[in-house]
Design a protein around this motif. Sequence first.
Motif, mmCIF file in Angstrom:
data_model
loop_
_atom_site.group_PDB
_atom_site.id
_atom_site.type_symbol
_atom_site.label_atom_id
_atom_site.label_comp_id
_atom_site.label_asym_id
_atom_site.label_seq_id
_atom_site.Cartn_x
_atom_site.Cartn_y
_atom_site.Cartn_z
ATOM 1 N N UNK A 434 -30.656 -73.715 73.125
ATOM 2 C CA UNK A 434 -30.956 -73.117 71.821
ATOM 3 C C UNK A 434 -32.261 -72.335 71.898
ATOM 4 N N UNK A 435 -33.263 -72.940 72.563
ATOM 5 C CA UNK A 435 -34.527 -72.209 72.721
ATOM 6 C C UNK A 435 -34.354 -70.920 73.500
ATOM 7 N N UNK A 436 -33.569 -70.974 74.567
ATOM 8 C CA UNK A 436 -33.330 -69.775 75.357
ATOM 9 C C UNK A 436 -32.578 -68.717 74.554
ATOM 10 N N UNK A 437 -31.558 -69.146 73.805
ATOM 11 C CA UNK A 437 -30.769 -68.181 73.034
ATOM 12 C C UNK A 437 -31.606 -67.546 71.924
ATOM 13 N N UNK A 438 -32.519 -68.326 71.316
ATOM 14 C CA UNK A 438 -33.391 -67.740 70.293
ATOM 15 C C UNK A 438 -34.320 -66.697 70.902
ATOM 16 N N UNK A 439 -34.861 -66.996 72.075
ATOM 17 C CA UNK A 439 -35.711 -66.012 72.756
ATOM 18 C C UNK A 439 -34.910 -64.775 73.147
#
Length: 510
Positions: A434-439
């Motif tokens: 999720x953190x990667x996709x938000x970035x």
Amino acid sequence: MKKILIIACCACCISYLHAQKSVDLQECRQLALEHNKSLKIAEENVRAAQSLSKAAFAEFFPNISAYGTYRHNQKNLSLLGEDAHLPVGMMDAGGNFGTGITETSLPTPNADGTFSFKESAINNKFTLVNGQAVPLDTQGNPFDPQQNPEKLLWKNYALLPKDAMAFDIQNIFVGGISFVQPVFMGGKIIQLNTIAKSNQRIAEARVQKTAEELLVNVDEAYWRVVSVENKVRLAKEYRNLVAQLDTNMQALQEEGLATKADALKVKVKLNEADVSLTKAENGLNLSRMALNQLCGLPLEEAVELKDAELEESIDVQPPVSIEQAWANRPEVKMLAQAGNIAEANKKMMVSRFMPTVALTGGYVTTNPNVFNGYEKKFNGMFTVGVTAVVPLFHFGEKIHTLNASRAQAVVAKLQLEEAKEKIELQIHQDTYRIGESLKKQEMTRKNVEKAQENLMYAQEGFDAGVITSTDLLMAQTAWLSARSEYIDATVDVKLNNVYLKKSTGTLYQE
């Protein structure tokens, strides 16, 4: 006539557009939960497990049954092969019981059916005289009581006819009611109820697991349709840009300001854009069919999605503790109940070494019956008793099965621990994703802005004759790629949030 056809086609298109069903994600989820066959099968398995649990609880109560039997026999039963004579006793003056025959007159049986006496012999046979049975005297002649009555010594014996000891058993009826009440079964019934309840909980957890998998599939299909719809619009915009450039290149070629190679290069890009648009439209139709199939709708029905604009706003999954996630996950629930079943099975193997006690009773009736002589009518009696079975020796079979059940209990415990470790790892992976996709979403948004600005400058430069058509095509391709990556990143954020909810076991709770 052509105007009429055009008006009719427009009316049909307008009515088709109005007939489209508009749904959002929650409505698609609800439709899928209502129409999915796998989920209905899982729910029926829950009902079956509930019935089996009730059946296991019924083992605590007595088993009452009625029975009846009819048998036809070919022959009757006879206790004598022929007529018999029994000595007739009398009480003497001294109170002693005797036969009335002196010691010297006691008979001894002969091979020919007569009795021999020390003084005389008697015969126990009959003959027919004028159709009547007449006994024979000691000389074998028909006995006449008016002449020589002393020749017949049967006065000291009683006749026991063969027919008196014959019993009619050709038609036998037996019926009754019996019950068996378990008193002590070594804990078998208790453990059987434990297993039945655990199976019921496993079936309920399987419903949750099936529903979660269905919801994930619906979300994937829903956002896939949204993604492809946006890419179809993007492909149309890109095709329009290339088509406009193709028109300009043709005009420049006609004026001698562009070569034919430049014009053909743009034509190739236009054909590629048409092919890409066709593929996107076909993919959109197939994606809609897949979503309709999950929602239980007709495959060809056009459904309008309310999230087609693909907004970035999203409710990110709130943090959930690992222990709470373990408690929510259906896999952990099923493995925990499997461990309970293994423990109950181990206790059942131990109970096989223990004695079993049961109370039995009932009422039985027969026809014929021998309760008051031999009677051709129904008569019966009540019975009650206690049955006990004590196992003594089993050649190690029960010990080996007990060891096997202990091993199965250990396996179930290890499987539960392994599943918890994998779930914890899965939660961390989905959190990082999720953190990667938000970035990635943030970066692709900036790339779209830059690609849009680059395309604007490239278009102005081409119009001013500063840059070539190749540079403009590269700017358009970069713009298309940036927009496409932004769509994928936005959809990934939404799907990764769904995956995290599934990992923490909160998706089905919503």
